[in-house]
Design a protein around this motif. Sequence first.
Motif, short mmCIF file in Angstrom:
data_model
loop_
_atom_site.label_atom_id
_atom_site.label_comp_id
_atom_site.label_asym_id
_atom_site.label_seq_id
_atom_site.Cartn_x
_atom_site.Cartn_y
_atom_site.Cartn_z
N ASN A 62 -22.77 10.07 24.07
CA ASN A 62 -23.54 10.33 22.85
C ASN A 62 -22.64 10.70 21.68
OD1 ASN A 62 -22.75 12.79 23.87
ND2 ASN A 62 -24.62 13.87 23.25
N LEU A 63 -21.43 10.12 21.67
CA LEU A 63 -20.50 10.43 20.59
C LEU A 63 -20.92 9.73 19.31
CD1 LEU A 63 -17.08 10.04 22.47
CD2 LEU A 63 -18.57 12.02 22.29
N PRO A 64 -20.59 10.35 18.16
CA PRO A 64 -19.95 11.66 17.99
C PRO A 64 -20.93 12.82 18.17
CG PRO A 64 -20.38 10.65 15.87
CD PRO A 64 -20.79 9.64 16.89
N ASN A 65 -20.41 13.94 18.66
CA ASN A 65 -21.21 15.15 18.81
C ASN A 65 -20.40 16.36 18.35
OD1 ASN A 65 -19.43 15.72 20.95
ND2 ASN A 65 -20.81 14.79 22.46
N LYS A 66 -20.82 17.54 18.71
CA LYS A 66 -20.15 18.74 18.21
C LYS A 66 -18.75 18.91 18.77
CE LYS A 66 -24.43 21.37 17.42
NZ LYS A 66 -25.19 22.58 17.76
N GLU A 67 -18.50 18.41 19.98
CA GLU A 67 -17.21 18.60 20.62
C GLU A 67 -16.29 17.39 20.49
OE1 GLU A 67 -17.74 19.76 24.64
OE2 GLU A 67 -18.87 21.58 24.15
N TRP A 68 -16.87 16.19 20.42
CA TRP A 68 -16.08 14.97 20.42
C TRP A 68 -16.35 14.15 19.15
CZ3 TRP A 68 -12.88 13.26 24.57
CH2 TRP A 68 -12.92 14.06 25.71
N ASP A 69 -15.33 13.40 18.74
CA ASP A 69 -15.47 12.48 17.62
C ASP A 69 -14.89 11.13 18.02
OD1 ASP A 69 -16.19 11.51 15.19
OD2 ASP A 69 -14.75 12.67 14.02
N THR A 70 -15.28 10.08 17.35
CA THR A 70 -14.80 8.75 17.69
C THR A 70 -14.69 7.89 16.44
OG1 THR A 70 -15.23 6.79 19.05
CG2 THR A 70 -17.14 7.89 18.12
N VAL A 94 -11.05 7.92 20.75
CA VAL A 94 -11.96 8.99 21.15
C VAL A 94 -11.12 10.25 21.38
CG1 VAL A 94 -13.65 9.78 22.83
CG2 VAL A 94 -13.55 7.36 22.21
N ALA A 95 -11.55 11.35 20.81
CA ALA A 95 -10.79 12.60 20.98
C ALA A 95 -11.70 13.79 20.74
CB ALA A 95 -9.60 12.64 20.02
N LYS A 96 -11.31 14.92 21.31
CA LYS A 96 -12.00 16.16 21.00
C LYS A 96 -11.69 16.54 19.55
CE LYS A 96 -12.32 18.04 25.66
NZ LYS A 96 -12.07 19.20 26.54
#
Length: 465
Positions: free
Chosen positions: A171-179, A347-349
Amino acid sequence: MANQSSWVQSLDKIFLSMMWWLIPMTIIIWLPFTRPFWWVFLAIFLSIELKKLYLWWIAWDFAYAETEWDFIEIVPPKEILTPLKAMEDVFTSMWSPLFDGANWREEWCEGELTEVPYWMSLEIVSTEGEIHFYARVMRAHRPFLESILYSHYPELEIFDTQDYTRSVPNNLPNKEWDTYGEDFVLKRPDPYPIKTYENFFEPQGERIVGEEKRIDPINSLLESMAKLGKGEHYWVQFTLMGTADNFEPKFKKDAEEIIAKLAKRPAPKKPRTFAGELGFMLNDIVFGPKKEGEGEYATYKWERPDEKEEKPGKEASLTPGERDVLTAVENKIKKPLYRTSIRGVYVAKRENFNKSNRVIFRPYVTHFLTRNLNFIGFHLGTRPKVHYWFRKMRVRFRARRMLRNYILRFPPFFPNRREGCSIFNPEEIATMYHFPLKISSTFLPSMTRVESKKGGAPSNLPIGE
């Protein structure tokens, strides 16, 4: 379409692609002499849409849902002495299993897609700096891929593994991960080829026997991917769909026009249309036949603008550059063709997100640029970056669509399986995707590879009774 805003694309898909029948129905109900028969036209229009829904259901909800896929890792040896021509032969051999076209029964009863029904995905992945080569292929096609790879690279290893995309939330992007991701396409008409491995000799034109004297551009990509840190992932994906001229009418038309232009020949004539014939008829009525000569020797001839003879130019007038381009285009179109989707996804935190690492793939494709031929660039209509109107919402939508299509190995504008893809031949694909000829010391510690050579037992080895 790629240059339109996303909301314009949505309106087009909803109202023109799905609700087009409302416009003719409104006209039919408005006209007095067709109003009593409105139900006949409604049935015809709805049957057209029901046909689309049925073919979608049997193709994707039935046939595709039952397709079995294998996800495998390919571990290359530390050093490869096999020439790059071997990788081109891999893609040439895989074209036959991937190319097919459904007949009426296969389309309506089995759900096989009418064009390019099969595909496979080849991927290069860096997980926190650790590099892997993967492939996702239909189970029925796996034996073909393994046999052709082992025939050219007997020392590599192939084994089943889990899909690496499951290691991050979907479900990216979200609060912890970005893409962030980009789809890459040819920037000139597809018949123009890119710079291929045949041109990566040093020096140019000299016959080189040792493969170590060849420049291998993939090393630059692998070195950049090996530098990723904790919490960072970079994925490169090549989705290949076997195709041919009859499935790619625009490619065939562009190729004929380019060759005719370069060879100084008349361009292929376009087929006549009803509107064109009507225009010719009106021209004849207004202006009449063309008069040739004077007095009693005068003749009259009905002339069509599209029937004027064009004298071909002299081939000897071609410059060396034009001759090279003509040869390159003809060499491309004579080989098997793949409709190809290329993308790179980062993809990364959020605490580890590095903006410079999100475009790792861009410098790599620059290796294949030739100004008089073709080059590869990112597609403006799919990357999660916009400049106007609802920017935050549209960036989030594009990022999620990019990640979803990557995980499913679908083209950028699915269900449209043509837009956002380019046409490459096996030589071009082998140039972009191949195993490194020699694993550099820079990314050696981070790359999975076969450490030792394989070989059979000696023939004189004693065997106990």
